[in-house]
Design an enzyme around this catalytic site. Structure first.
Site, PDB file in Angstrom:
ATOM      1  N   CYS A 168      39.741  48.529  41.841  1.00  0.00           N
ATOM      2  CA  CYS A 168      40.525  48.698  40.616  1.00  0.00           C
ATOM      3  C   CYS A 168      39.969  49.926  39.907  1.00  0.00           C
ATOM      4  O   CYS A 168      39.407  50.807  40.558  1.00  0.00           O
ATOM      5  CB  CYS A 168      40.522  47.437  39.746  1.00  0.00           C
ATOM      6  SG  CYS A 168      38.961  47.049  38.938  1.00  0.00           S
TER       7      CYS A 168
ATOM      8  N   ARG B 186      39.546  43.115  37.108  1.00  0.00           N
ATOM      9  CA  ARG B 186      40.357  42.660  38.236  1.00  0.00           C
ATOM     10  C   ARG B 186      39.610  42.588  39.560  1.00  0.00           C
ATOM     11  O   ARG B 186      39.645  41.558  40.241  1.00  0.00           O
ATOM     12  CB  ARG B 186      41.587  43.560  38.406  1.00  0.00           C
ATOM     13  CG  ARG B 186      42.586  43.426  37.280  1.00  0.00           C
ATOM     14  CD  ARG B 186      43.678  44.457  37.389  1.00  0.00           C
ATOM     15  NE  ARG B 186      43.135  45.803  37.123  1.00  0.00           N
ATOM     16  CZ  ARG B 186      43.845  46.918  37.138  1.00  0.00           C
ATOM     17  NH1 ARG B 186      45.140  46.875  37.428  1.00  0.00           N
ATOM     18  NH2 ARG B 186      43.301  48.073  36.863  1.00  0.00           N
TER      19      ARG B 186
ATOM     20  N   ASP C 127      46.274  45.861  34.394  1.00  0.00           N
ATOM     21  CA  ASP C 127      44.897  45.815  33.916  1.00  0.00           C
ATOM     22  C   ASP C 127      44.798  44.965  32.647  1.00  0.00           C
ATOM     23  O   ASP C 127      45.444  45.270  31.639  1.00  0.00           O
ATOM     24  CB  ASP C 127      44.420  47.236  33.633  1.00  0.00           C
ATOM     25  CG  ASP C 127      42.919  47.334  33.451  1.00  0.00           C
ATOM     26  OD1 ASP C 127      42.241  46.284  33.384  1.00  0.00           O
ATOM     27  OD2 ASP C 127      42.418  48.468  33.377  1.00  0.00           O
TER      28      ASP C 127
END
Length: 146
Positions: free
Chosen positions: A9, A15, A119
């Site tokens: 990420c 994440r 996100d």
């Protein structure tokens, strides 16, 4: 045979560390012969997992408390048998770093129409819960294809 999976990420504090923990769980935990790791394209190097990400993991019986954010490298990508990204732009960045990864890098949401996972950084707990739910579902689908 897949032996090493890298999950990518941006900051490597929300994440990807949640995904790392969840996929490791789906693959049988620490007893699995598959190594699951994570890194960030613009990692907050050295930082722990985001407190809300850890809170959400804990509420589902997991923990990322030992996680330390790290910057993705060409070597990490090359060493991985499979590279999973959260968003299309992440795939582009991965391919820019390691063009040879094109045949082994995919979105986490590949099995759900190449869905992206937004996100949750800086957002509220419900947004983190939503990200966790998507990751759990999508990574379970990956487990079925490994």
């Amino acid at each position: 045979m897949i032996h090493r999976i890298l999950i990518v990420c941006v900051g490597n504090i929300c994440r990807s560390p949640m995904a790392e923990v969840v996929l490791r769980h789906h693959l049988g935990g620490e007893d699995s012969d598959v190594v699951v790791e994570s890194a960030g394209l613009a990692a907050l190097v050295g930082n722990p997992i985001d407190p809300l990400a850890e809170m959400v993991l804990a509420s589902h019986g997991h923990t990322g408390k030992d996680h330390v954010a790290r910057q993705v490298t060409e070597a990490m990508i090359s060493k991985a048998d499979l590279v999973l990204a959260m968003q299309r732009r992440h795939l582009g960045a991965i391919h820019a770093i390691a063009p040879q990864a094109r045949g082994k890098s995919y979105l986490v949401g590949k099995w759900e129409g190449d869905s992206e996972i937004p996100d949750p950084y800086g957002k509220t707990r419900p947004v983190f819960e939503d990200a966790f739910g998507q990751l759990d579902r999508m990574l379970h689908a990956w487990r079925m294809h490994l």
